[in-house]
Enzyme design. Sequence first.
Site: not given
Length: 862
Positions: A150, A190, A239, A242, A354, A563
């Site tokens: 924008l 954006h 735009d 992109q 892991h 909370k």
Amino acid sequence: MATTGTAPKQRETVSVDGHRLRLTSLDKVLYPETGTTKADVLSYYAAIAPTLVPYARNRPATRKRWVNGVGTPEHPGQVFFQKNIDDSAPSWVKRYTIEHKDHSNVYPLVNDLATLTWLAQLAALEIHVPQWQFGPRGVRQNPDRLVLDLDPGEGASLADCAEVARLARSILTDMGLDARPVTSGSKGIHLYAALDGGQTSDEVSAVAHELARALEADHPDLVVSDMKKTLRKGKVLVDWSQNNANKTTICPYSLRGRFRPMVAAPRTWEELEDPDLAQLDYEDVLDRIEDIGDPLAGMHTGEADPDVLESDAEPDKLHKYRSMRDAAKTPEPVPAEAPKAVEGDGNSFVIQEHHARRLHWDFRLERDGVLVSWAVPKGPPTTPDKNHLAVQTEDHPLDYGGFSGTIPKGEYGAGEVTIWDHGTYETEKWRPEKEVIVTVHGQPDGGLARDGSAVRRFAFIHTGANEPGKSNWLLHLMKDQGSKTPKTTNAAPAAKPAKTAKGPAQATKAAAKARPDPLPLPDSAAVKKDIQDSGMPSLKPMLATLGSRADINDDADWAFEMKWDGVRAIAEVTPEGTRLISRNGNDMTVAYPELQELGGSLNGERAVLDGEIVALNKAGRPDFGLLQPRMHLTRTRDAEAAAAKTPVQFMVFDLLWLDGNSLLDLSYEQRREILEQAVESGHDGGHIQVPPALDLGMDDAVEASKELGLEGVVAKRRSAGYSAGTRSRSWVKLKNQFSQEVVIVGWRPGQGNRANKVGSLLVAVPDGTDLQYIGRVGSGLSEKDLALVGSRLKKLSRKTAPLDDVPRADASDARWVRPVLVGEVTYAERTGTGKLRHPVWRGLRPDKRPSDVVPEIPAPPS
């Protein structure tokens, strides 16, 4: 970043992620207007790397370099636009090649702090990336996010861009997309939305183009979708281009090569309401990350509604798994094709230990041809009273169930993997995004058997709140480890056998569950008579004190609960029905008819409970805005309609009285144990929840609340009783953002279409017997808020100000009112004169009186 010294130097050799880098010209000024040096730039990128890298990872990075700095408006610095990786780039920098018809480009991938540091050393201030990622072996994937740029034309402002962002958000929300704003660090905004990877760049571009055209058609005076500069004066260009596979956008959190060190900064939607909205520099961004976290969190995962853009392709359950791994570099199984749908008796499980950057255990259950997986940092719990955090991760291939070995350094999940236990499991309940209950049968010599039986009954319980792309659960060892779990397969779970009601409590519960939802409201007179006859006390809630880390001297002395952002309520439960009382003593029973099922969830006849009424949004987060319309309802018909549209949850966190016994003098731990036995959390759409206790220290609890997008944490002293009706230091609120209840003392008219209507509210807080003015708030006031607040303010009009310290500028055109209405605001900080900076209106608090308002914010510096 580990350095060879601590004093500032002109050059320095550092070790980053195990790689040695030589940093030079550290005192070179790259931003003359602010004196920002290369050392400052390196420091910023080192601090922001954990947040930035996920948005750049596995994407070809185009860079803009200002070797001699950005210069000044009179003498701009020379900029170099660079696609190919430097010939001198270290060998450890990950890179991929993009082939074109007549040439090829080799791009670096900003996948780690070391690469980001190398680029900053080269004065590559801006990092631009496309909306797609490389997959295994450098295969280009479909885009995982949509972006709209924008861009304000001459005469248009950032506020105009914010207005267009809100308009675009409405359309994207209707498409099932979660839009997030980013002030670009340059002129505009954006707008990002995560996709599921099921559409090509051309398809996404086409949708983005149509969206831009639709905005232009509906708002021709504000929006333009054509890039011709002659058409853009006074308008905002949407735009859409992109999204083209060959185009790039500035990476979120990248610096910009402006004359000041601005940043492409993710923002909240509340901030876009601020009329003083402005671009942020790198220092602002670092402060925000520490205070509120990442507003764009989860966007880099590419999670989205699979129905978005109406793709006909079946979702690939292992798409995300494969996109995170390179089969040529890791010994993990990386199937080339999507798994086929599997039906039948697949019921294997595996728990793998892991040793990655942080030790954790991966708990995996076979389901529909893949291993549904959770990472459990503390491993499976060994007792029912200790729940462990479990973060759901990407689905894994079935072959992963037999994997053990070393994942190489630099690859995703690098570290040692061993099989801790494995076997088969039986499904008792499988409700995606809500609850999974299974009984696992491990090995006699496996990890489960070390703490007792190898047969364990576990429940995975969704926390009820999560960030997009990150699903947080709690792993609970069930108290009942008997044979109540049916022998079923994943294909057809059997129903649980019905229980036989025993006694009044069970009979009440069964009767309540048999009634339609919402349950009928009780006879108020009958409830009051039952309360009087049974000796049930009328209690006011215990209140917490705002605090900080310094108030928690020893984590072991405290319990930590999330909370909840809602309305506090004392629930008085009798066989005749449930009565809900607000903090200031108002009867709220009519407003929340669905909470009558509380009686059916109680293992007892009569009780007084303390909790919070919350409304959850689509992301599963408490949303005070959704709750606002329900707080003012007084007619049964209106309340039932609202309950069907926006149901609430009652988060029960304390039990004060049960079947003739007061629990007030018992310790928190004793009350909590009885509460968990007395109240069953609702299942299958139930409205009653007992939030799980957190098996975490304070810092981890606060971090978890941020990850879950919650308001903060309440620390409760384990040994303390319940001090009804008082504000106690035994309960301490630790908030993730500042908020303040306020008293409305006046209003100022707005401008434009708000002329003669409420433009902003003048607010104050009690100061002894007087009121202290703390500022005006206009941001966050929706049209519904204006209608609701405006109608009430007109009835409260008075000629003179109800306080003396309103600045002349604010009082010049003020309309004064009697100070009886209470509301709530959030804000950035408190100024030296005690005023709130950037306050945002959250809504009226009809459950509070002015006398209930406490200045919870710290006093301004003297």
